[in-house]
Design an enzyme around this catalytic site. Structure first.
Site, PDB file in Angstrom:
ATOM      1  CB  CYS A 161      13.530 -33.076 -30.195  1.00 51.77           C
ATOM      2  SG  CYS A 161      14.810 -33.791 -29.137  1.00 51.77           S
ATOM      3  CG  ASN A 213      15.332 -37.507 -25.287  1.00 51.52           C
ATOM      4  OD1 ASN A 213      15.380 -38.452 -24.514  1.00 51.52           O
ATOM      5  ND2 ASN A 213      14.931 -36.330 -24.879  1.00 51.52           N
ATOM      6  CB  CYS A 243      19.757 -30.852 -29.243  1.00 52.62           C
ATOM      7  SG  CYS A 243      21.287 -31.602 -29.852  1.00 52.62           S
ATOM      8  NE  ARG A 244      15.309 -30.243 -32.156  1.00 54.57           N
ATOM      9  CZ  ARG A 244      14.711 -30.712 -33.230  1.00 54.57           C
ATOM     10  NH1 ARG A 244      13.940 -29.900 -33.946  1.00 54.57           N
ATOM     11  NH2 ARG A 244      14.864 -31.971 -33.600  1.00 54.57           N
ATOM     12  CB  SER A 245      12.949 -33.042 -26.197  1.00 59.31           C
ATOM     13  OG  SER A 245      13.821 -34.120 -26.360  1.00 59.31           O
ATOM     14  CG  ASP A 295      18.140 -30.758 -35.372  1.00 64.46           C
ATOM     15  OD1 ASP A 295      18.963 -30.591 -34.452  1.00 64.46           O
ATOM     16  OD2 ASP A 295      17.972 -31.831 -35.971  1.00 64.46           O
TER      17      ASP A 295
HETATM   18  P1  4NP Z   1      17.549 -33.140 -31.218  1.00 68.68           P
HETATM   19  O1  4NP Z   1      18.820 -32.941 -32.195  1.00 68.68           O
HETATM   20  O2  4NP Z   1      16.466 -33.822 -32.043  1.00 68.68           O
HETATM   21  O3  4NP Z   1      17.172 -31.744 -30.849  1.00 68.68           O
HETATM   22  O4  4NP Z   1      18.026 -33.973 -30.047  1.00 68.68           O
HETATM   23  C1  4NP Z   1      19.396 -33.983 -32.898  1.00 68.68           C
HETATM   24  C2  4NP Z   1      20.231 -34.871 -32.247  1.00 68.68           C
HETATM   25  C3  4NP Z   1      20.844 -35.900 -32.947  1.00 68.68           C
HETATM   26  C4  4NP Z   1      20.612 -36.039 -34.312  1.00 68.68           C
HETATM   27  C5  4NP Z   1      19.771 -35.145 -34.962  1.00 68.68           C
HETATM   28  C6  4NP Z   1      19.153 -34.133 -34.249  1.00 68.68           C
HETATM   29  N1  4NP Z   1      21.263 -37.071 -35.034  1.00 68.68           N
HETATM   30  O5  4NP Z   1      21.066 -37.138 -36.252  1.00 68.68           O
HETATM   31  O6  4NP Z   1      21.977 -37.888 -34.430  1.00 68.68           O
END
Ligand code: 4NP
Length: 168
Positions: A8, A11, A13-15, A125
């Site tokens: 993702c 790294n 939340c989703r992955s 997201d």
């Molecule tokens: P992820 O979510 O891609 O599912 O881990 C996010 C985590 C952090 C951020 C954006 C999306 N950020 O902008 O810090």
């Protein structure tokens, strides 16, 4: 060994949620010895951190303990992994921009591509939303994990003549 990487943006939340859900499924099917499963982000914003507390809470409520430490996707991951699953189209684009090699590109796909029922192919997201979005993400990664494992089983000679990962 079959090497599976979930990717993702951050790294956290989703992955990591997908990594945890897929590993839990492998354990249920007693296939964990045949797989190496990891996750990574296209950005390194959260390098060295545990998954977001909301991701960990939702996973923990479903019996999944997440200990993954966030890391950025590395070019060498194209060699190391057999399946590279992007959570959304932006992640997919980022990954595809990192290589020109066909043998790398053919490993990269959207995680939800194999799910039945149409609808969006992305894992949305949840980072800027409340915990209910994290619950939705967990539901999605659990159901996409089922579809992914079925597809990997079908694709791999490896599983032919084996039941629950053991020789018949
Ligand atoms: P992820 O979510 O891609 O599912 O881990 C996010 C985590 C952090 C951020 C954006 C999306 N950020 O902008 O810090």
């Amino acid at each position: 060994m079959i090497n599976v990487l979930f990717v993702c943006l951050g790294n956290i939340c989703r992955s990591p949620a997908a990594e945890g859900a897929f590993k839990k499924l492998l354990e249920k099917e007693q296939l964990e010895d045949h797989f190496f499963v990891d996750s990574a982000g296209t950005a390194g914003y959260h390098d060295g951190e545990l998954a977001d507390p909301r991701t960990r809470k939702v996973a923990s409520d479903r019996g999944i303990s997440l200990s993954h430490i966030s890391r950025k996707f590395n070019i060498s991951d194209f060699e190391k992994f057999d399946y590279i699953l992007a959570m959304d189209n932006a992640n997919l684009r980022e990954l595809k921009q990192l290589t020109k090699k066909n043998e790398h590109l053919k490993k990269v796909t959207l995680f939800r591509l194999l799910e039945e029922g149409g609808g969006t192919l992305e894992v949305p997201d949840p980072y800027y939303y409340d915990i209910s979005y994290f619950e939705k993400v967990q539901d999605i990664v659990e159901s996409a994990s089922l579809a992914l494992l079925e597809s990997i089983k079908l694709e791999n000679q490896f599983f032919k003549g084996k039941k629950n990962g053991k020789e018949n």
